[in-house]
Design an enzyme around this catalytic site. Structure first.
Site, PDB file in Angstrom:
ATOM      1  N   LYS A  35     -30.708 -51.356 -20.788  1.00  0.00           N
ATOM      2  CA  LYS A  35     -29.351 -51.209 -21.347  1.00  0.00           C
ATOM      3  C   LYS A  35     -28.325 -51.042 -20.228  1.00  0.00           C
ATOM      4  O   LYS A  35     -27.311 -51.726 -20.210  1.00  0.00           O
ATOM      5  CB  LYS A  35     -29.320 -50.000 -22.282  1.00  0.00           C
ATOM      6  CG  LYS A  35     -27.945 -49.498 -22.628  1.00  0.00           C
ATOM      7  CD  LYS A  35     -28.040 -48.238 -23.449  1.00  0.00           C
ATOM      8  CE  LYS A  35     -26.771 -47.424 -23.478  1.00  0.00           C
ATOM      9  NZ  LYS A  35     -26.361 -46.838 -22.193  1.00  0.00           N
ATOM     10  N   ASN A  36     -28.609 -50.149 -19.291  1.00  0.00           N
ATOM     11  CA  ASN A  36     -27.593 -49.827 -18.290  1.00  0.00           C
ATOM     12  C   ASN A  36     -27.360 -50.962 -17.290  1.00  0.00           C
ATOM     13  O   ASN A  36     -26.330 -50.980 -16.618  1.00  0.00           O
ATOM     14  CB  ASN A  36     -27.941 -48.519 -17.570  1.00  0.00           C
ATOM     15  CG  ASN A  36     -27.745 -47.312 -18.478  1.00  0.00           C
ATOM     16  OD1 ASN A  36     -27.206 -47.438 -19.584  1.00  0.00           O
ATOM     17  ND2 ASN A  36     -28.198 -46.147 -18.036  1.00  0.00           N
ATOM     18  N   CYS A 129     -21.204 -41.799 -25.576  1.00  0.00           N
ATOM     19  CA  CYS A 129     -21.785 -40.589 -26.166  1.00  0.00           C
ATOM     20  C   CYS A 129     -21.094 -39.333 -25.653  1.00  0.00           C
ATOM     21  O   CYS A 129     -20.658 -39.268 -24.512  1.00  0.00           O
ATOM     22  CB  CYS A 129     -23.267 -40.502 -25.812  1.00  0.00           C
ATOM     23  SG  CYS A 129     -24.290 -41.586 -26.784  1.00  0.00           S
ATOM     24  N   ARG A 134     -16.855 -36.851 -19.084  1.00  0.00           N
ATOM     25  CA  ARG A 134     -16.922 -38.245 -18.659  1.00  0.00           C
ATOM     26  C   ARG A 134     -15.623 -38.825 -18.099  1.00  0.00           C
ATOM     27  O   ARG A 134     -15.092 -39.817 -18.607  1.00  0.00           O
ATOM     28  CB  ARG A 134     -17.467 -39.114 -19.797  1.00  0.00           C
ATOM     29  CG  ARG A 134     -18.722 -38.541 -20.406  1.00  0.00           C
ATOM     30  CD  ARG A 134     -19.505 -39.544 -21.212  1.00  0.00           C
ATOM     31  NE  ARG A 134     -20.312 -40.400 -20.370  1.00  0.00           N
ATOM     32  CZ  ARG A 134     -21.252 -41.221 -20.808  1.00  0.00           C
ATOM     33  NH1 ARG A 134     -21.504 -41.301 -22.073  1.00  0.00           N
ATOM     34  NH2 ARG A 134     -21.940 -41.977 -19.974  1.00  0.00           N
ATOM     35  N   PRO A 135     -15.088 -38.216 -17.038  1.00  0.00           N
ATOM     36  CA  PRO A 135     -13.867 -38.757 -16.433  1.00  0.00           C
ATOM     37  C   PRO A 135     -14.141 -40.080 -15.700  1.00  0.00           C
ATOM     38  O   PRO A 135     -15.302 -40.417 -15.453  1.00  0.00           O
ATOM     39  CB  PRO A 135     -13.468 -37.675 -15.427  1.00  0.00           C
ATOM     40  CG  PRO A 135     -14.745 -36.996 -15.074  1.00  0.00           C
ATOM     41  CD  PRO A 135     -15.616 -37.059 -16.303  1.00  0.00           C
ATOM     42  N   ASP A 137     -12.166 -40.743 -12.810  1.00  0.00           N
ATOM     43  CA  ASP A 137     -11.342 -40.570 -11.612  1.00  0.00           C
ATOM     44  C   ASP A 137     -11.938 -41.245 -10.375  1.00  0.00           C
ATOM     45  O   ASP A 137     -11.206 -41.784  -9.537  1.00  0.00           O
ATOM     46  CB  ASP A 137     -11.114 -39.072 -11.337  1.00  0.00           C
ATOM     47  CG  ASP A 137     -12.430 -38.314 -11.215  1.00  0.00           C
ATOM     48  OD1 ASP A 137     -13.262 -38.418 -12.129  1.00  0.00           O
ATOM     49  OD2 ASP A 137     -12.637 -37.639 -10.189  1.00  0.00           O
ATOM     50  N   ASP A 317     -31.262 -39.089 -18.391  1.00  0.00           N
ATOM     51  CA  ASP A 317     -31.437 -39.767 -19.686  1.00  0.00           C
ATOM     52  C   ASP A 317     -32.800 -39.489 -20.321  1.00  0.00           C
ATOM     53  O   ASP A 317     -33.026 -39.834 -21.482  1.00  0.00           O
ATOM     54  CB  ASP A 317     -31.234 -41.286 -19.522  1.00  0.00           C
ATOM     55  CG  ASP A 317     -29.769 -41.630 -19.284  1.00  0.00           C
ATOM     56  OD1 ASP A 317     -28.905 -40.762 -19.497  1.00  0.00           O
ATOM     57  OD2 ASP A 317     -29.485 -42.772 -18.883  1.00  0.00           O
ATOM     58  N   ARG A 409     -27.718 -47.982 -30.713  1.00  0.00           N
ATOM     59  CA  ARG A 409     -26.891 -48.571 -29.658  1.00  0.00           C
ATOM     60  C   ARG A 409     -27.680 -48.748 -28.368  1.00  0.00           C
ATOM     61  O   ARG A 409     -27.264 -49.499 -27.482  1.00  0.00           O
ATOM     62  CB  ARG A 409     -25.628 -47.752 -29.417  1.00  0.00           C
ATOM     63  CG  ARG A 409     -25.852 -46.363 -28.895  1.00  0.00           C
ATOM     64  CD  ARG A 409     -24.579 -45.556 -28.914  1.00  0.00           C
ATOM     65  NE  ARG A 409     -23.563 -46.135 -28.040  1.00  0.00           N
ATOM     66  CZ  ARG A 409     -22.388 -45.570 -27.801  1.00  0.00           C
ATOM     67  NH1 ARG A 409     -22.076 -44.451 -28.381  1.00  0.00           N
ATOM     68  NH2 ARG A 409     -21.540 -46.138 -26.986  1.00  0.00           N
TER      69      ARG A 409
HETATM   70  C1  UD1 Z   1     -24.650 -43.927 -16.240  1.00  0.00           C
HETATM   71  C2  UD1 Z   1     -25.543 -44.303 -17.377  1.00  0.00           C
HETATM   72  C3  UD1 Z   1     -26.001 -43.068 -18.142  1.00  0.00           C
HETATM   73  C4  UD1 Z   1     -26.607 -42.034 -17.199  1.00  0.00           C
HETATM   74  C5  UD1 Z   1     -25.672 -41.767 -16.024  1.00  0.00           C
HETATM   75  C6  UD1 Z   1     -26.316 -40.875 -14.984  1.00  0.00           C
HETATM   76  C7  UD1 Z   1     -24.607 -46.454 -17.934  1.00  0.00           C
HETATM   77  C8  UD1 Z   1     -23.876 -47.286 -18.917  1.00  0.00           C
HETATM   78  N1  UD1 Z   1     -24.806 -45.192 -18.257  1.00  0.00           N
HETATM   79  O1  UD1 Z   1     -23.485 -43.351 -16.832  1.00  0.00           O
HETATM   80  O2  UD1 Z   1     -26.984 -43.486 -19.081  1.00  0.00           O
HETATM   81  O3  UD1 Z   1     -26.793 -40.826 -17.898  1.00  0.00           O
HETATM   82  O4  UD1 Z   1     -25.318 -43.003 -15.381  1.00  0.00           O
HETATM   83  O5  UD1 Z   1     -27.528 -41.427 -14.546  1.00  0.00           O
HETATM   84  O6  UD1 Z   1     -25.053 -46.938 -16.901  1.00  0.00           O
HETATM   85  N2  UD1 Z   1     -18.143 -38.533 -12.881  1.00  0.00           N
HETATM   86  C9  UD1 Z   1     -16.920 -38.068 -12.476  1.00  0.00           C
HETATM   87  N3  UD1 Z   1     -15.932 -38.992 -12.251  1.00  0.00           N
HETATM   88  C10 UD1 Z   1     -16.129 -40.322 -12.406  1.00  0.00           C
HETATM   89  C11 UD1 Z   1     -17.398 -40.782 -12.823  1.00  0.00           C
HETATM   90  C12 UD1 Z   1     -18.395 -39.858 -13.053  1.00  0.00           C
HETATM   91  O7  UD1 Z   1     -16.706 -36.877 -12.325  1.00  0.00           O
HETATM   92  O8  UD1 Z   1     -15.195 -41.095 -12.184  1.00  0.00           O
HETATM   93  C13 UD1 Z   1     -19.216 -37.542 -13.150  1.00  0.00           C
HETATM   94  C14 UD1 Z   1     -19.614 -37.550 -14.637  1.00  0.00           C
HETATM   95  O9  UD1 Z   1     -18.757 -36.721 -15.396  1.00  0.00           O
HETATM   96  C15 UD1 Z   1     -21.031 -37.014 -14.584  1.00  0.00           C
HETATM   97  C16 UD1 Z   1     -21.565 -37.615 -13.277  1.00  0.00           C
HETATM   98  O10 UD1 Z   1     -20.411 -37.947 -12.502  1.00  0.00           O
HETATM   99  O11 UD1 Z   1     -21.042 -35.623 -14.502  1.00  0.00           O
HETATM  100  C17 UD1 Z   1     -22.436 -38.841 -13.474  1.00  0.00           C
HETATM  101  O12 UD1 Z   1     -21.687 -39.889 -14.029  1.00  0.00           O
HETATM  102  P1  UD1 Z   1     -22.017 -41.423 -13.764  1.00  0.00           P
HETATM  103  O13 UD1 Z   1     -23.149 -41.561 -12.800  1.00  0.00           O
HETATM  104  O14 UD1 Z   1     -20.748 -42.116 -13.474  1.00  0.00           O
HETATM  105  O15 UD1 Z   1     -22.526 -41.866 -15.195  1.00  0.00           O
HETATM  106  P2  UD1 Z   1     -22.166 -43.188 -15.968  1.00  0.00           P
HETATM  107  O16 UD1 Z   1     -22.062 -44.321 -15.019  1.00  0.00           O
HETATM  108  O17 UD1 Z   1     -21.053 -42.944 -16.925  1.00  0.00           O
END
Ligand code: UD1
Length: 430
Positions: A35-36, A129, A134-135, A137, A317, A409
């Site tokens: 999926k990812n 989810c 989930r920012p 930034d 996950d 999903r």
């Molecule tokens: C992806 C995966 C999700 C998995 C996660 C961590 C997809 C579609 N989803 O989510 O299944 O749980 O990796 O392995 O690939 N963060 C910030 N700022 C940002 C981005 C992230 O602070 O701009 C923080 C998030 O709040 C969280 C951490 O970084 O605490 C990890 O997020 P991230 O690795 O970005 O997860 P996703 O890519 O959303």
């Protein structure tokens, strides 16, 4: 209209999953595409001036949500079994509406892709989810470092750039999404971009391979430094989605709980090394082959302590499904979540079913072995939903799971896959 991070909830179907527990699982389950990976490869295809083919795309509802965006942008999609073709030559770079963007988290990948190709994007904040705030930034910081101007009005983002120029970007946290999105934006920037403290998840290698086949010049995915030398144009290419290590992990855990020679097939075992290490520590009986693993239920499982980490650590996950196995270990285990602040939706349901769990912040102490009992429970997010299916499969009596769209999903044909190996599971209308 009120916007929530989990707008998805509003469209929930009136169906529930019904499980009659305690039936052994034997035979073979084949794992689908990740999926990812797929949710990034589909937007990536829009970087090409040509036709891209993506094979082994999982049949999940997140894919359908991405297709709606791709079609909204006037691109053509054709599907043949699990291979999809995307023709982006007539792309019309219009606003991606809130209705489309909130259907899934991965809608943010259109930011990097459209910025790279058109130097202009208009899109609303993504959905996904409810497992934390989930920012985005880090994504935006990366785009700005490449020269983009970001304007935010309410939940709408406009990204513009006269030109994108390669830069050195050190991520404050090794975010999967930010790493991929910056890779997209940098593909057609002028000069060299270096991403430091990049995420190392295997899906990122799959995406680099696709981009390179399309003409990009990227190296280092899978390590913490990724180097992107900008190109001026990208073309059509073909890629296979790698197997889904989280789907695999979920079925592997089912095999540990209920397997009678249950084989989980079509996997890359090294991708699940952190899980296998914990299963060994617990005394789970399993045998790894080249692309499969065969599991048998063990009665005397040992407790373990787990901390979720970025890859190659124990995956966040699999936190929730793993908790169900921990309820069956003899003694006290701990599960500490370090990536998401709200990966807790499964605990109330497991407690209701009879598990012994104490939660202190993001650390759960789970004492087993407890007999779980079937009851009515709610999926609060994708992986919580997977955990509840595991719990229902081992519970005495019948379990009814509501809000099942979260599960669909991200897990393709889950009812069919489980029924084929002996589970008594069905979806019924409420
Ligand atoms: C992806 C995966 C999700 C998995 C996660 C961590 C997809 C579609 N989803 O989510 O299944 O749980 O990796 O392995 O690939 N963060 C910030 N700022 C940002 C981005 C992230 O602070 O701009 C923080 C998030 O709040 C969280 C951490 O970084 O605490 C990890 O997020 P991230 O690795 O970005 O997860 P996703 O890519 O959303």
């Amino acid at each position: 209209m009120k916007i929530s991070l989990c707008m998805f909830k509003e469209g929930m179907s009136m169906e529930r999953i019904v499980i009659e527990g305690r039936h052994p699982l034997s035979g073979s389950i084949t794992i689908g595409g990740a999926k990812n990976s797929a949710v990034a490869l589909i937007p990536a295809a829009l970087l090409a001036d040509g036709i891209c083919t993506i094979k082994n795309v999982p049949n999940i509802t997140d894919k359908d949500a991405l297709f709606d965006i791709v079609k909204h942008l006037n691109c053509e999609i054709t599907e043949d079994n699990k291979a999809i073709k995307i023709d982006s030559r007539c792309l019309n770079n219009v606003l991606i509406t809130q209705e489309l963007s909130v259907k899934l988290r991965a809608s943010y990948y259109f930011m990097g892709v459209l910025l790279s190709k058109y130097k202009h994007v208009e899109i609303f904040f993504p959905g996904g989810c409810n497992i934390g705030s989930r920012p985005i930034d880090l994504h935006l910081k990366g785009f700005k470092a490449l020269g983009a101007k970001v304007t935010k009005r309410g939940h709408k983002y406009t990204l513009d750039a006269e030109e994108l120029k390669g830069a050195k970007i050190k991520l404050d946290f090794a975010s999967v999404g930010a790493t991929i999105n910056i890779m997209f934006a940098a593909c057609m920037a002028k000069g060299r971009t270096i991403i430091e403290n990049a995420a190392k998840e295997v899906e990122i290698i799959n995406i680099m391979d696709f981009l390179n086949k399309m003409g990009a010049k990227i190296s280092g995915a899978g390590t913490d430094t990724i180097i992107i030398d900008g190109v001026t144009k990208m073309h059509g290419a073909e890629i296979d989605v790698i197997p889904d290590r989280i789907e695999a992990g979920t079925y592997i855990l089912m095999g540990a709980l209920l397997g009678e020679n249950l084989t989980v097939d079509g996997i890359i075992p090294e991708h699940n090394e952190a899980l296998f290490n914990k299963l060994t520590e617990m005394g789970v009986s399993y045998q790894i082959d080249k692309n499969s693993v065969t599991l048998n239920k063990t009665d005397s499982l040992k407790p373990v302590d787990i901390i979720t980490q970025v890859y190659p650590g124990f995956p966040t996950d699999l936190n929730q499904p793993m908790c169900v196995l921990l309820t069956q270990a003899n003694g006290t285990s701990t599960m500490e979540e370090t990536i998401w602040e709200n990966r807790k939706g499964h605990y109330p349901s497991l407690l209701k079913m009879g598990a012994k769990i104490e939660l202190d912040g993001n650390k759960a102490t789970i004492t087993g072995k407890t007999d779980l009992k079937g009851t009515e429970i709610n999926a609060t997010d994708l992986r919580a939903g997977a955990a509840l299916i595991l719990a229902g499969l081992i519970a005495e009596g019948t379990t009814y799971i509501y809000d099942i769209d979260y599960i669909l999903r991200g897990y393709e044909n889950i009812i069919h896959k489980l029924s084929q190996v002996g589970a008594k599971i069905k979806i019924e209308k409420i």
